[in-house]
Design an enzyme around this catalytic site. Structure first.
Site, PDB file in Angstrom:
ATOM      1  N   HIS A 126       6.921  -4.290   0.803  1.00 13.86           N
ATOM      2  CA  HIS A 126       7.607  -3.891   1.681  1.00 13.86           C
ATOM      3  C   HIS A 126       8.436  -2.489   2.354  1.00 13.86           C
ATOM      4  O   HIS A 126       8.478  -2.104   1.129  1.00 13.86           O
ATOM      5  CB  HIS A 126       9.116  -4.719   1.063  1.00 13.86           C
ATOM      6  CG  HIS A 126      10.527  -4.406   2.239  1.00 13.86           C
ATOM      7  ND1 HIS A 126      11.412  -6.144   1.781  1.00 13.86           N
ATOM      8  CD2 HIS A 126      10.647  -3.756   2.939  1.00 13.86           C
ATOM      9  CE1 HIS A 126      11.565  -5.671   3.395  1.00 13.86           C
ATOM     10  NE2 HIS A 126      12.265  -4.217   3.001  1.00 13.86           N
TER      11      HIS A 126
ATOM     12  N   HIS B  99       9.290   0.710   5.052  1.00  9.61           N
ATOM     13  CA  HIS B  99       9.777   1.011   6.403  1.00  9.61           C
ATOM     14  C   HIS B  99       8.972   2.624   6.695  1.00  9.61           C
ATOM     15  O   HIS B  99       9.502   2.551   6.294  1.00  9.61           O
ATOM     16  CB  HIS B  99      11.575   1.240   6.186  1.00  9.61           C
ATOM     17  CG  HIS B  99      12.104  -0.262   6.220  1.00  9.61           C
ATOM     18  ND1 HIS B  99      12.936  -1.265   7.448  1.00  9.61           N
ATOM     19  CD2 HIS B  99      12.685  -1.340   4.926  1.00  9.61           C
ATOM     20  CE1 HIS B  99      12.920  -2.430   6.811  1.00  9.61           C
ATOM     21  NE2 HIS B  99      13.189  -1.907   5.316  1.00  9.61           N
ATOM     22  N   LEU B 100       8.767   2.803   7.619  1.00  8.28           N
ATOM     23  CA  LEU B 100       7.825   3.871   8.252  1.00  8.28           C
ATOM     24  C   LEU B 100       8.904   4.193   9.254  1.00  8.28           C
ATOM     25  O   LEU B 100       8.614   5.065   9.520  1.00  8.28           O
ATOM     26  CB  LEU B 100       7.096   3.443   8.211  1.00  8.28           C
ATOM     27  CG  LEU B 100       6.123   3.319   7.294  1.00  8.28           C
ATOM     28  CD1 LEU B 100       4.236   2.844   7.288  1.00  8.28           C
ATOM     29  CD2 LEU B 100       5.279   4.461   6.487  1.00  8.28           C
ATOM     30  N   ARG B 101       9.303   3.476  10.086  1.00  7.27           N
ATOM     31  CA  ARG B 101      10.267   4.057  11.315  1.00  7.27           C
ATOM     32  C   ARG B 101       9.123   4.948  12.543  1.00  7.27           C
ATOM     33  O   ARG B 101       7.890   4.177  12.288  1.00  7.27           O
ATOM     34  CB  ARG B 101      11.223   4.982  10.720  1.00  7.27           C
ATOM     35  CG  ARG B 101      12.267   4.982   9.677  1.00  7.27           C
ATOM     36  CD  ARG B 101      13.357   3.425   9.809  1.00  7.27           C
ATOM     37  NE  ARG B 101      14.089   4.086   8.499  1.00  7.27           N
ATOM     38  CZ  ARG B 101      14.290   2.180   8.083  1.00  7.27           C
ATOM     39  NH1 ARG B 101      14.013   1.196   8.688  1.00  7.27           N
ATOM     40  NH2 ARG B 101      15.689   2.606   7.222  1.00  7.27           N
TER      41      ARG B 101
ATOM     42  N   ASN C  77      11.579  -3.034  11.939  1.00  7.94           N
ATOM     43  CA  ASN C  77      12.725  -3.548  12.755  1.00  7.94           C
ATOM     44  C   ASN C  77      13.357  -2.410  13.150  1.00  7.94           C
ATOM     45  O   ASN C  77      14.140  -1.627  13.186  1.00  7.94           O
ATOM     46  CB  ASN C  77      13.436  -3.951  10.969  1.00  7.94           C
ATOM     47  CG  ASN C  77      13.391  -2.905  10.069  1.00  7.94           C
ATOM     48  OD1 ASN C  77      12.377  -2.324   9.631  1.00  7.94           O
ATOM     49  ND2 ASN C  77      14.790  -2.712   9.801  1.00  7.94           N
TER      50      ASN C  77
ATOM     51  N   LYS D 155       8.530 -11.531  10.030  1.00  7.41           N
ATOM     52  CA  LYS D 155       9.545 -11.512   8.989  1.00  7.41           C
ATOM     53  C   LYS D 155      10.511 -11.895   9.785  1.00  7.41           C
ATOM     54  O   LYS D 155      11.284 -11.574  10.943  1.00  7.41           O
ATOM     55  CB  LYS D 155       9.595  -9.763   9.282  1.00  7.41           C
ATOM     56  CG  LYS D 155      11.094  -9.037   8.722  1.00  7.41           C
ATOM     57  CD  LYS D 155      10.711  -8.984   7.193  1.00  7.41           C
ATOM     58  CE  LYS D 155      12.155  -8.587   5.849  1.00  7.41           C
ATOM     59  NZ  LYS D 155      12.202  -7.817   5.259  1.00  7.41           N
TER      60      LYS D 155
ATOM     61  N   HIS E 128      14.443 -11.779   4.665  1.00  7.95           N
ATOM     62  CA  HIS E 128      15.589 -11.289   3.903  1.00  7.95           C
ATOM     63  C   HIS E 128      16.556 -12.180   4.200  1.00  7.95           C
ATOM     64  O   HIS E 128      17.078 -12.654   4.643  1.00  7.95           O
ATOM     65  CB  HIS E 128      16.267  -9.739   5.463  1.00  7.95           C
ATOM     66  CG  HIS E 128      17.464  -9.428   4.703  1.00  7.95           C
ATOM     67  ND1 HIS E 128      17.425  -7.538   4.798  1.00  7.95           N
ATOM     68  CD2 HIS E 128      18.558  -9.984   4.511  1.00  7.95           C
ATOM     69  CE1 HIS E 128      18.562  -7.402   4.168  1.00  7.95           C
ATOM     70  NE2 HIS E 128      19.191  -9.060   3.748  1.00  7.95           N
TER      71      HIS E 128
ATOM     72  N   HIS F   5      12.979  -8.609  -1.475  1.00 10.41           N
ATOM     73  CA  HIS F   5      13.775  -7.087  -2.603  1.00 10.41           C
ATOM     74  C   HIS F   5      15.093  -8.199  -3.294  1.00 10.41           C
ATOM     75  O   HIS F   5      15.911  -8.334  -2.668  1.00 10.41           O
ATOM     76  CB  HIS F   5      14.716  -6.113  -1.557  1.00 10.41           C
ATOM     77  CG  HIS F   5      14.860  -6.751  -0.057  1.00 10.41           C
ATOM     78  ND1 HIS F   5      15.431  -7.356   0.453  1.00 10.41           N
ATOM     79  CD2 HIS F   5      15.098  -6.227   0.935  1.00 10.41           C
ATOM     80  CE1 HIS F   5      15.654  -7.936   1.375  1.00 10.41           C
ATOM     81  NE2 HIS F   5      15.285  -7.343   2.138  1.00 10.41           N
TER      82      HIS F   5
ATOM     83  N   LEU G  36      20.779  -2.835   1.248  1.00 17.29           N
ATOM     84  CA  LEU G  36      20.762  -4.287   1.233  1.00 17.29           C
ATOM     85  C   LEU G  36      19.795  -4.776   0.691  1.00 17.29           C
ATOM     86  O   LEU G  36      18.417  -4.443   1.277  1.00 17.29           O
ATOM     87  CB  LEU G  36      21.505  -4.929   2.296  1.00 17.29           C
ATOM     88  CG  LEU G  36      22.707  -3.952   3.638  1.00 17.29           C
ATOM     89  CD1 LEU G  36      23.167  -4.301   4.529  1.00 17.29           C
ATOM     90  CD2 LEU G  36      23.587  -5.370   1.529  1.00 17.29           C
TER      91      LEU G  36
ATOM     92  N   ASP H  47      11.009  -1.154  -0.561  1.00 13.43           N
ATOM     93  CA  ASP H  47      12.168  -2.137   0.617  1.00 13.43           C
ATOM     94  C   ASP H  47      12.439   0.070   0.426  1.00 13.43           C
ATOM     95  O   ASP H  47      13.712   0.037   1.211  1.00 13.43           O
ATOM     96  CB  ASP H  47      13.283  -2.108   0.141  1.00 13.43           C
ATOM     97  CG  ASP H  47      14.071  -2.836   1.517  1.00 13.43           C
ATOM     98  OD1 ASP H  47      13.654  -1.730   2.382  1.00 13.43           O
ATOM     99  OD2 ASP H  47      14.714  -3.038   1.158  1.00 13.43           O
TER     100      ASP H  47
ATOM    101  N   HIS I 178      17.064   6.918   6.270  1.00 10.78           N
ATOM    102  CA  HIS I 178      17.814   6.876   6.522  1.00 10.78           C
ATOM    103  C   HIS I 178      18.102   8.151   6.560  1.00 10.78           C
ATOM    104  O   HIS I 178      18.665   9.511   5.748  1.00 10.78           O
ATOM    105  CB  HIS I 178      18.874   5.824   6.656  1.00 10.78           C
ATOM    106  CG  HIS I 178      19.301   5.081   6.826  1.00 10.78           C
ATOM    107  ND1 HIS I 178      19.119   4.191   8.311  1.00 10.78           N
ATOM    108  CD2 HIS I 178      18.675   4.139   5.784  1.00 10.78           C
ATOM    109  CE1 HIS I 178      18.657   2.547   8.387  1.00 10.78           C
ATOM    110  NE2 HIS I 178      18.491   2.819   6.800  1.00 10.78           N
TER     111      HIS I 178
ATOM    112  N   ALA J  79      22.393   0.997   5.357  1.00 13.02           N
ATOM    113  CA  ALA J  79      22.513   0.696   4.102  1.00 13.02           C
ATOM    114  C   ALA J  79      20.589   0.740   4.007  1.00 13.02           C
ATOM    115  O   ALA J  79      19.868   0.890   5.203  1.00 13.02           O
ATOM    116  CB  ALA J  79      21.854  -0.620   3.994  1.00 13.02           C
TER     117      ALA J  79
HETATM  118  C1  NCD Z   1      16.333  -1.546   5.365  1.00 15.36           C
HETATM  119  C2  NCD Z   1      16.482  -0.606   6.776  1.00 15.36           C
HETATM  120  O1  NCD Z   1      17.080   0.134   6.665  1.00 15.36           O
HETATM  121  O2  NCD Z   1      15.760  -0.868   7.349  1.00 15.36           O
HETATM  122  N1  NCD Z   1      17.480  -1.163   5.230  1.00 15.36           N
HETATM  123  C3  NCD Z   1      18.426  -1.163   3.364  1.00 15.36           C
HETATM  124  O3  NCD Z   1      18.827  -1.659   2.798  1.00 15.36           O
HETATM  125  N2  NCD Z   1      17.249  -2.293   2.478  1.00 15.36           N
HETATM  126  C4  NCD Z   1      16.464  -2.759   5.853  1.00 15.36           C
HETATM  127  C5  NCD Z   1      16.321  -3.858   5.057  1.00 15.36           C
HETATM  128  O4  NCD Z   1      15.263  -4.548   4.280  1.00 15.36           O
HETATM  129  O5  NCD Z   1      17.511  -4.803   4.712  1.00 15.36           O
HETATM  130 ZN    ZN Z   2      13.543  -3.242   4.189  1.00 15.31          ZN
END
Ligand code: NCD
Ligand code: ZN
Length: 347
Positions: free
Chosen positions: A14, A16-18, A42, A100, A137, A175, A220, A248, A252, A264
């Site tokens: 899991h 996030h690479l943006r 996302n 997802k 999620h 998560h 989150l 996860d 940010h 989050a």
């Molecule tokens: C994640 C995100 O920033 O994309 N944020 C997080 O708090 N985990 C989204 C997610 O996995 O809920």
């Molecule tokens: Zn996530």
């Protein structure tokens, strides 16, 4: 010879690479240590179709630093208008490893997510037929539900009915943050697994709220009470193949976290392996770390584990940590476990 650990290069289930500059800045933090990762869809706008996933994968591959070998495993963002044929074709092509589900409003960039699960049933039925896993999620979104109860209520009111209705659907609860969800996964007869983050093995909700509000620990699902953290540690270090690492890691920039309505997400890619070795050593379970970090998730997603290995050494002095990374759009703060780390990845 200092204590040494050799693991197959890990699998992050899991991540996030943006995109754009942030992708360029964070990808190397993962590809340095990890062989492969399930990449979250996302973005804004989200990755919904086969075509979008193909393009996003190409941008990631392009951004992998020279010398690193890293395989991004793609996911599609489920909406109420997702086309089952497109999903099935994306799966058949080998590109997409999971879909997802974000309940609309549950977390960062989830506004295009699912409001009425009924409307997504045709896609979910097709996924059950073709053996494509659903990553969830797992939090309800109702304003009347306390934020610390949102995962447990989801398990009872959404996950359990869904699994009864579609017993062949393979589901990953992502998560996991509660003992309730750990117990539910352990009791399930089959087709259910859970990923666990490094930070939920380390912090409880006091980290966010006691002694001042600390936005870099806010993510989150939000960290829960101590007894839940202990249940997650027991699950992660048990050797049970239904539990595996999903970092996860959710970057940010600081200006989005350190403000009146901070978003989050915890960014942990850089020190995940050092944190995990610390936790598994504390739990006297170092011999279970490879299964948790490298083997269970690859088996679950039907992808071979890496041939290459990564070596960690326990050094006497704490390892140096960057604290923040630069992105060109602002700095991103690295997860601080609040104790010194001694396990260093050999580079
Ligand atoms: C994640 C995100 O920033 O994309 N944020 C997080 O708090 N985990 C989204 C997610 O996995 O809920
Ligand atoms: Zn996530």
């Amino acid at each position: 010879m200092p204590p040494t650990l050799i693991l197959r290069r890990p699998f992050d289930a899991h991540l996030h690479l943006r995109d754009g500059k942030v992708l360029q800045a964070v990808l190397g933090e993962t590809s340095r240590d990890f062989a492969q990762a399930i990449v979250m869809p996302n973005l804004v706008p989200p990755i919904v179709t086969w075509r979008q996933a193909e393009d996003y994968r190409a941008r990631i591959v392009e951004a992998v630093p020279r010398g690193d070998r890293f395989k991004p495993l793609m996911t599609l963002y489920l909406t109420e208008r997702t086309d089952p044929d497109d999903v099935a074709a994306a799966h058949a092509s080998g590109l997409v490893k999971a879909v997802k589900l974000y309940p609309a409003g549950a977390t960062t960039n989830s506004s295009s997510g699912v409001r009425h699960l009924e409307r997504a049933m045709p896609v979910l039925e097709r996924m059950a037929e073709i053996g494509l896993p659903l990553c969830i999620h797992g939090e309800v979104t109702g304003a009347e539900i306390d934020i610390f109860d949102r995962e447990a209520v989801f398990v009872e009111t959404i996950l359990d009915p869904l699994r009864r209705r579609l017993p062949d659907l393979k589901v990953t609860m992502e998560h996991v943050t509660t003992a309730d969800c750990v117990d539910y996964i352990k009791e399930a007869p089959a087709k259910l697994a859970g990923s666990i983050t490094p930070h939920h093995l380390i912090i409880n909700r006091n980290a966010i709220l006691a002694g001042g509000i600390k936005p870099h620990y806010y993510c989150l699902p939000v960290a829960k009470r101590e007894r839940h953290r202990l249940a997650l540690r027991a699950a992660a270090t048990s050797g049970d193949s239904r539990f595996f690492l999903g970092t996860d890691s959710a970057p940010h920039v600081d200006s989005m976290k350190e403000c009146a309505c901070g978003c989050a997400g915890v960014f942990n890619a850089t020190n995940t392996l050092s944190c995990l070795a610390h936790v598994f050593e504390q739990e006297d379970a170092l011999e279970k770390l490879e299964a948790f970090a490298s083997l269970h998730a690859s088996a679950w997603y039907g992808v071979p584990p890496a041939d290459e290995t990564v070596t960690l050494m326990r050094q006497v002095d704490p390892i140096g940590q960057p604290g923040k990374i630069e992105t060109g759009e602002g700095q991103i703060t690295l997860f601080d476990p609040m104790f010194p780390l001694h396990w260093a990845v050999q580079r």
